[in-house]
Design an enzyme around this catalytic site. Sequence first.
Site, PDB file in Angstrom:
ATOM      1  N   CYS A 130       0.813  -1.226   0.000  1.00  0.00           N
ATOM      2  CA  CYS A 130       0.000   0.000   0.000  1.00  0.00           C
ATOM      3  C   CYS A 130       0.845   1.274   0.000  1.00  0.00           C
ATOM      4  O   CYS A 130       0.623   2.169  -0.821  1.00  0.00           O
ATOM      5  CB  CYS A 130      -0.963  -0.013   1.179  1.00  0.00           C
ATOM      6  SG  CYS A 130      -0.211  -0.524   2.748  1.00  0.00           S
ATOM      7  N   HIS A 242      -3.065   6.480   4.408  1.00  0.00           N
ATOM      8  CA  HIS A 242      -1.632   6.399   4.700  1.00  0.00           C
ATOM      9  C   HIS A 242      -0.949   7.696   4.265  1.00  0.00           C
ATOM     10  O   HIS A 242      -1.336   8.321   3.271  1.00  0.00           O
ATOM     11  CB  HIS A 242      -0.976   5.253   3.932  1.00  0.00           C
ATOM     12  CG  HIS A 242      -1.283   3.893   4.458  1.00  0.00           C
ATOM     13  ND1 HIS A 242      -2.099   3.650   5.539  1.00  0.00           N
ATOM     14  CD2 HIS A 242      -0.854   2.658   4.033  1.00  0.00           C
ATOM     15  CE1 HIS A 242      -2.159   2.340   5.763  1.00  0.00           C
ATOM     16  NE2 HIS A 242      -1.417   1.731   4.868  1.00  0.00           N
TER      17      HIS A 242
END
EC number: 1.2.1.11
Length: 342
Positions: A130, A242
């Site tokens: 990710c 994130h």
Amino acid sequence: MPLNIAVLGATGAVGAEMLTILAERLFPAETVHALASRKSIGREVSYGERTLKIKDAETFDYASVDLVLMSAGGDLSKDMAPKIAAAGALVIDNSSAWRMDPDVPLAVPEVNPDVLGQRPKKNIIANPNCSTIQTVVALKPIHDAAGIARASVATYQSVSGAGKEAMDELWTQTRGIFVNDEVTPEHFIKQIAFNVIPKIDVFLDDGSTKEEWKMTAETQKILDPSIRLFATCVRVPVFVGHCVAAHLELDRPLSPAKARSILREAPGLMVVDRADEDDPQLVTPIESVGEFATFVSRIRKDPTVENGLALWIVSDNLRKGAALNAVQIAETCLNAGWLKGR
């Protein structure tokens, strides 16, 4: 010809997001099957305005589909992906199981679409980590313009990257602290509520974690093996989104103004950056949730190294960091002309 597709791991956060994005982007699917473990058979999941009933991933006939989007963990992928691929279906796998296999493309369509120009040897394509995905989307145009010799990155990764149990733990701990309940870490090694944990995945012999190793190895495979990247990966008490603080040492000078201009023109990116004390523009994880774009803010000169540049990179990890990138891989293969309905 429309495709018959399956989403394996459809009851998980990423699998559910895959179904949502397939519907949002009007992916040309004739039929869509939602697959999970036997204990989930009969459960219903959303696919756009429709609902799908979960089918057993173990007994499903994979010869009946052209494409499988897989988000069910590395061990299961190692066991099942080759069998699915042998049945004729292309596998796009979200786990780490196949990323470093030399016969398996590791793809981010905005960065290295050339690896998707033909059907891969093993009939498997790997979806990167990710944080790696959002990092290389932002680094690619900078590397093309000025060359990246070295990158030092620190990640601030939300708990959804560790799955539903991790999200539940953050919620339970946060609520419990307000009523003076004792905090008992279960999924994480330390309390995650109102805290940060500088450890994601297991420690390796050199003191780094496997997550940090992934960022280095995957960036080099996707973008350029000559880039030296050092990462510190941190779990933070955020549910989704994130962030990456990237400090770059470039081969050639590149001003922040020029970098902003280049990044604004790059695919998959949105620049939100103005250092105005009265009206500052920057992006936090909350603004990234539900968005397709990777956001870049805080574009600055780093005066501590020659040709230094600093970036703040934010993305919805369930979307671009996982499900969206997998769907974009499928779209790229479809546009290349070799992914077709049988």
